[in-house]
Enzyme design. Structure first.
Site, PDB file in Angstrom:
ATOM      1  N   LYS A 267       0.846  -1.209   0.000  1.00  0.00           N
ATOM      2  CA  LYS A 267       0.000   0.000   0.000  1.00  0.00           C
ATOM      3  C   LYS A 267       0.876   1.252   0.000  1.00  0.00           C
ATOM      4  CE  LYS A 267      -3.270   2.514   3.040  1.00  0.00           C
ATOM      5  NZ  LYS A 267      -4.181   2.452   4.198  1.00  0.00           N
ATOM      6  N   ASP A 272      -2.777  10.034   3.933  1.00  0.00           N
ATOM      7  CA  ASP A 272      -4.169   9.616   4.105  1.00  0.00           C
ATOM      8  C   ASP A 272      -4.904  10.605   5.004  1.00  0.00           C
ATOM      9  OD1 ASP A 272      -6.578   8.326   4.310  1.00  0.00           O
ATOM     10  OD2 ASP A 272      -5.825   6.622   5.488  1.00  0.00           O
ATOM     11  N   LYS A 279     -10.332  12.505   8.545  1.00  0.00           N
ATOM     12  CA  LYS A 279      -9.884  12.047   9.864  1.00  0.00           C
ATOM     13  C   LYS A 279      -9.840  13.217  10.834  1.00  0.00           C
ATOM     14  CE  LYS A 279      -6.698   8.412   8.281  1.00  0.00           C
ATOM     15  NZ  LYS A 279      -7.275   7.257   8.988  1.00  0.00           N
ATOM     16  N   ASP A 290       1.576   6.279   5.583  1.00  0.00           N
ATOM     17  CA  ASP A 290       0.615   5.285   5.091  1.00  0.00           C
ATOM     18  C   ASP A 290       1.115   4.592   3.814  1.00  0.00           C
ATOM     19  OD1 ASP A 290      -1.755   3.970   5.672  1.00  0.00           O
ATOM     20  OD2 ASP A 290      -3.027   5.380   4.561  1.00  0.00           O
ATOM     21  N   ASP A 349     -12.313   6.831   3.968  1.00  0.00           N
ATOM     22  CA  ASP A 349     -11.077   6.594   4.713  1.00  0.00           C
ATOM     23  C   ASP A 349     -10.634   5.131   4.617  1.00  0.00           C
ATOM     24  OD1 ASP A 349      -8.907   7.163   6.264  1.00  0.00           O
ATOM     25  OD2 ASP A 349     -10.012   7.332   8.163  1.00  0.00           O
ATOM     26  N   GLU A 351      -9.501   3.556   2.165  1.00  0.00           N
ATOM     27  CA  GLU A 351      -9.003   3.720   0.791  1.00  0.00           C
ATOM     28  C   GLU A 351      -7.932   2.706   0.425  1.00  0.00           C
ATOM     29  OE1 GLU A 351      -7.765   5.202   3.342  1.00  0.00           O
ATOM     30  OE2 GLU A 351      -5.640   4.837   2.976  1.00  0.00           O
ATOM     31  N   ARG A 353      -7.689  -0.467   0.885  1.00  0.00           N
ATOM     32  CA  ARG A 353      -8.218  -1.689   0.266  1.00  0.00           C
ATOM     33  C   ARG A 353      -8.656  -1.452  -1.181  1.00  0.00           C
ATOM     34  NH1 ARG A 353     -12.545  -2.157   5.023  1.00  0.00           N
ATOM     35  NH2 ARG A 353     -10.835  -1.067   6.052  1.00  0.00           N
TER      36      ARG A 353
HETATM   37  N1  BES Z   1      -4.358   4.318   6.955  1.00  0.00           N
HETATM   38  C1  BES Z   1      -5.462   3.964   7.746  1.00  0.00           C
HETATM   39  C2  BES Z   1      -5.148   2.925   8.821  1.00  0.00           C
HETATM   40  C3  BES Z   1      -4.150   3.310   9.877  1.00  0.00           C
HETATM   41  C4  BES Z   1      -4.596   3.714  11.127  1.00  0.00           C
HETATM   42  C5  BES Z   1      -2.800   3.197   9.662  1.00  0.00           C
HETATM   43  C6  BES Z   1      -3.687   4.044  12.104  1.00  0.00           C
HETATM   44  C7  BES Z   1      -1.882   3.529  10.643  1.00  0.00           C
HETATM   45  C8  BES Z   1      -2.335   3.948  11.865  1.00  0.00           C
HETATM   46  C9  BES Z   1      -6.590   3.416   6.877  1.00  0.00           C
HETATM   47  O1  BES Z   1      -6.650   3.888   5.588  1.00  0.00           O
HETATM   48  C10 BES Z   1      -7.874   3.809   7.550  1.00  0.00           C
HETATM   49  O2  BES Z   1      -8.097   4.976   7.664  1.00  0.00           O
HETATM   50  N2  BES Z   1      -8.650   2.831   7.964  1.00  0.00           N
HETATM   51  C11 BES Z   1      -9.880   3.095   8.625  1.00  0.00           C
HETATM   52  C12 BES Z   1     -10.905   2.127   8.109  1.00  0.00           C
HETATM   53  C13 BES Z   1     -12.302   2.404   8.575  1.00  0.00           C
HETATM   54  C14 BES Z   1     -12.812   3.657   7.913  1.00  0.00           C
HETATM   55  C15 BES Z   1     -13.164   1.239   8.238  1.00  0.00           C
HETATM   56  C16 BES Z   1      -9.665   2.869  10.113  1.00  0.00           C
HETATM   57  O3  BES Z   1      -8.935   1.952  10.468  1.00  0.00           O
HETATM   58  O4  BES Z   1     -10.161   3.652  10.897  1.00  0.00           O
HETATM   59 ZN    ZN Z   2      -4.801   4.556   4.827  1.00  0.00          ZN
HETATM   60 ZN    ZN Z   3      -7.765   5.717   5.469  1.00  0.00          ZN
END
Ligand code: BES
Ligand code: ZN
Ligand code: ZN
Length: 500
Positions: A267, A272, A279, A290, A349, A351, A353
């Site tokens: 990834k 992000d 966020k 990220d 968020d 994204e 995947r």
């Molecule tokens: N990049 C984030 C995940 C992340 C969180 C990486 C903390 C490093 C530290 C990912 O893209 C994300 O935002 N995931 C969301 C998914 C949710 C919206 C289902 C999450 O984990 O909150």
């Molecule tokens: Zn992310």
């Molecule tokens: Zn994200």
């Protein structure tokens, strides 16, 4: 710092400092530490008797030899209890020793191999771990510090071994240690760079430099090519950003006798923000990291291209920002991935995947097997396993067992999470084939179930490094910031698979 192997007696080295060690709870210093003790008139034994030196993990004692032996100083590193000693303790000891050398301004030092001969760790793995710990312990990110560091790192470390019969093996271990540490440092550097510098184009440039250095074939796809291929995931995520998305494909071909190639997918979200599902501000700056999975893939390919095992490995890195401008993806939008599956966006968020979906489809189309992806995918994985353990998900138990198998050497923790079919229910959409998030429960698993939709029957492992890529606190051989996690494990897995 240059590292080399010498055969000889550590006590006779004409260096500014030698490094020896002590386990906690022993009555008498043995081995090299015992030899130093004898030649120094029992100094170490006396300090042990008075309780000043106890051999505790993290303990370091600096002795000045005042001409009694050839080295000017002796550093005694505590290794903790022998019963708890493992390969990461060697890395930690190497890191602590080198950090101490730097702190006191030593340029040339010699060390013994900690733990070689203590239990189950063979000398080649021990020396590799020592090299990794020593180099990674000295890592700092100072690219934007206009004031230079007040101390230079040591210039030279000699690893001294008494018997010469294993020299080739030791040199092999040193080489692997150096190459692995360099690869980890590349990922740390890339992850620590701010997102205004480490853009998708910059990632592509770095991958191009790596490929040129090692004569690898590289393809950088732009938006036009992605549109042609129907990559609605990466295109969708990138549409809210001013940065051009890039799909990086690096090809290491080390086995012309085989048509099989392993696919590594990483990834590469260079920032992000969450997109329209933005966020919260607190901690958002960490989202420059990220792209840690993408950087890991580039670095593993570089390590493999340096060590040249007999195997074919293709690295695929979808790189883009996730930003919320007027043309950004919105909740409720429907996009189509490269394999034709439609995806309803519930939360922009989620994204990672979406871009991985296209990259995995591309890996399947190239016929790569197995596919291993590495991604800072979910906060849920961070909550579940913390910042010390990577989450693993698979459709092929043997493949994951093989990866977990090499962690005995790499010392990186991986824990498997379940993939029961019922978890798939959470990502059923009312309007499309699948939706990009489930409910609040088991978020790391539903993300993995989403990815599974795009690998078809290919044996596949997904590694979620959201917790382990940027820990809350620095580790024993990792400074603040990006860790470069999974690089050493994946590189070791590929070497093992190649039978090297
Ligand atoms: N990049 C984030 C995940 C992340 C969180 C990486 C903390 C490093 C530290 C990912 O893209 C994300 O935002 N995931 C969301 C998914 C949710 C919206 C289902 C999450 O984990 O909150
Ligand atoms: Zn992310
Ligand atoms: Zn994200």
């Amino acid at each position: 710092m240059d590292i080399k192997v010498s055969i000889g007696d550590i006590v006779k080295q004409k260096v500014e400092a030698i490094i020896v060690n002590l386990f906690e709870g022993v009555d008498q210093p043995g081995g090299a530490t015992g030899a130093v003790d004898r030649e120094m008139g029992g100094l170490i034994s006396d300090l042990m008797a008075s309780g000043e030196i106890r051999g505790k993990e993290g303990e370091v004692t600096i002795l000045h030899t005042k001409g009694k032996i050839a080295p000017e100083r002796v550093l005694v590193i505590g290794l903790g209890k022998q019963s708890a000693f493992d390969i990461n303790a060697i890395r930690a000891a190497g890191a602590l020793a080198c950090q101490t050398l730097k702190r006191i301004g030593v340029q040339k030092a010699a060390t013994i191999i900690h733990g070689a001969g203590a239990g189950s760790i063979d000398i080649e793995n021990a020396i590799q771990a020592l090299v990794e710990g020593s180099l990674l312990g000295l890592y700092e990110f100072r690219n934007y510090m206009t004031v230079p560091a007040d101390r230079k790192e040591p210039a030279e470390l000699d690893i001294v071994e008494l018997s010469g019969d294993k020299k080739d093996m030791l040199e092999g271990g040193v080489r692997r240690g150096v190459v692995f540490a360099e690869a980890v440092k590349l990922v740390r550097d890339m992850g620590n760079e701010p997102a205004n510098i480490m853009t998708p184009s910059r990632m592509a440039e770095i991958a191009t430099d790596v490929s040129k250095r090692h004569g690898l074939l590289i393809t950088i796809m732009d938006k036009v090519k992605m549109t042609e291929l129907g990559m609605g995931g990466i295109l969708g995520v990138s549409q809210g950003s001013h940065q051009e998305p890039k799909l990086i494909i690096m090809e290491y071909r080390g086995d012309s006798t085989s048509k099989e190639s392993v696919g590594l997918v990483g990834k590469g979200i260079t920032f992000d923000s969450g997109g329209i599902s933005i966020k919260p501000g607190e901690g958002m700056k960490d989202m420059k990291g990220d792209m840690a999975g993408g950087a890991a893939v580039i670095a593993v390919i570089e390590a493999i291209a340096t060590l040249k095992p007999k195997i074919n490995v293709i690295g695929i890195v979808p790189a883009t920002e996730n930003m919320p401008d007027g043309s950004a993806l919105k909740p409720g939008d429907v996009i189509k991935a490269m394999n034709g599956k439609t995806i309803e966006i519930i939360n922009t968020d989620a994204e990672g995947r979406l871009i991985l979906a296209d990259a995995l489809c591309y890996g399947v189309k190239m016929g790569l097997t197995p596919l291993i992806d590495v991604a800072t995918l979910t906060g849920a994985c961070r909550i579940a396993l913390g910042d010390i353990c990577t989450g693993a998900f698979t459709n092929d138990q043997k493949l994951l067992n093989d990866i977990i198998g090499v962690t005995a050497k790499s010392g990186e923790y991986i824990w498997q999470m379940p993939m029961f079919p019922e978890y798939r229910n959470q990502i059923k959409s009312d309007v499309a084939d699948v939706q990009n998030v489930g409910n609040k429960l088991a978020g790391a698993i539903t993300a993995a179930k989403f990815l599974e939709e795009f690998v078809e029957k290919t044996p596949w492992v997904h590694l979620d490094i959201a917790g382990t890529s940027i820990p809350e606190k620095p580790g024993p051989f990792a400074a603040k910031g990006a860790t470069g996690v999974m690089v050493r494990t994946l590189a070791a897995f590929l070497l093992e698979k190649a039978g090297k």
